[in-house]
Design a protein around this motif. Structure first.
Motif: not given
Length: 336
Positions: A221, A225, A242-245, A247, A271, A274-275, A314-315
């Motif tokens: 992780h 971002h 895994n990452w924030e692609n 956000t 991913g 956008d959480q 992403g998180c």
């Protein structure tokens, strides 16, 4: 997906903080199982309290009775000075009550699923643990020490690596399938290549080499971002990233798209969501959220190309929305 063999559909998973139960073995076990079953997750990321290493090392924390706030209030951090770094000692997870709690939770979940779903334990990289033990989620104190007291930082990094490895031994004994290795030092906003080569890569890779052949589904992780240094992590010996692609970000050129990541690695990509915003509408409109998630999924699959993809945040997922909205992810994945 890991073996690049045919599969029936893309994957699905999610994780969120559970601040009301994450320090209670029985309750956290039940909450994790309920969360997994309600949402049809394909793997379980054990969402340990983000302070658990600091807690194990004696941090004084005021735990908040708030279901929407995962972080406790620190009264005293374990690392505040150069001497604290130099005096840091390895902890034996067999005797430390905090680590024993985390091991017991992992054991419960592994026994419940018995290989049906992969269970992965949350581990932070040694440098990330130093940050969390100095000023949680705030990098500046650790960065100052890296610049002014590098030898003391290296001592602490080695100690925390050894503690991580001892903890991993216990996690593996109870049956985990892999680890969620989180780094908060994957962006050029915080660190350059020389810093990664000095303070990150040697310790991160030692940890990953330690589990090689002992676990089969490890994911990296990359936290934050903007301006991720993805080439620096593309060859890490993990099975998934895994990452924030997608956000929230004013300048989208600073984000790493799924297409960008696929260009540098053939690992499973995790991913697409956008959480922060995807589950929120002004009217709590179920169909609006579902169509937003559908667009996210279709965009992700178009960028990924080979479909070796797990639809996920992403998180950590938000604590401020009704959890029934998370079930829409499963509906969309099945429909598409």
């Amino acid at each position: 997906m890991v073996e690049k063999k045919p599969f029936d559909r893309v994957g699905l998973s999610g994780w969120l903080h559970m601040p009301m139960v994450d320090r209670h073995v029985k309750d956290f076990t039940k909450a994790t199982i309920d969360f997994t079953e309600n949402n049809h997750w394909d793997f379980i990321k054990l969402m340990s309290n983000g302070h658990y290493f600091a807690e194990a090392y004696g941090a004084e924390i005021e735990w908040l009775n708030d279901p929407q706030e995962w972080s406790g209030k620190f009264i005293k951090y374990p690392i505040e000075t150069k001497d604290d770094l130099l005096n840091l000692k390895q902890i034996d997870p067999k005797t430390n009550p905090v680590f024993q709690r985390e091991i017991a939770i992992a054991k419960n979940i592994c026994e419940y699923y018995n290989g049906e779903k992969p269970v992965i334990a949350t581990i932070f990289t040694p440098l990330t643990w130093i940050q969390e033990m100095m000023c949680s989620t705030v990098p500046e104190p650790a960065m100052k020490m890296m610049k002014e007291e590098p030898n003391a930082v290296h001592h602490a990094l080695q100690v925390l690596l050894e503690t991580n490895l001892a903890l991993l031994d216990e996690f593996i004994k109870v049956g985990i399938d892999g680890i969620f290795l989180s780094t908060q030092y994957g962006t050029s906003n915080l660190i350059d290549k020389a810093g990664l080569d000095t303070f990150c890569h040697p310790y991160d890779l030692a940890l990953l080499d330690y589990v090689k052949g002992r676990t089969w589904f490890n994911m990296l992780h990359i936290h934050y971002h903007e301006n991720l240094m993805i080439e620096e992590f593309a060859d890490y010996p993990v099975q998934a990233i895994n990452w924030e692609n997608c956000t929230r970000c004013e300048d989208h050129t600073k984000l790493t798209s799924i297409a960008d990541m696929r260009c540098v690695t053939d690992k499973v990509l995790i991913g697409g969501i956008d959480q922060h915003t995807d589950f929120i509408t002004l009217t709590n409109d179920r169909d609006e959220v579902k169509e937003r998630l559908r667009r996210r999924l279709l965009t992700a699959l178009d960028e990924c190309k080979d479909n070796r993809f797990i639809f996920a945040p992403g998180c950590a997922m938000p604590l401020t929305v009704d959890r029934y909205l998370f079930t829409l992810m499963y509906e969309v994945v099945c429909e598409e």
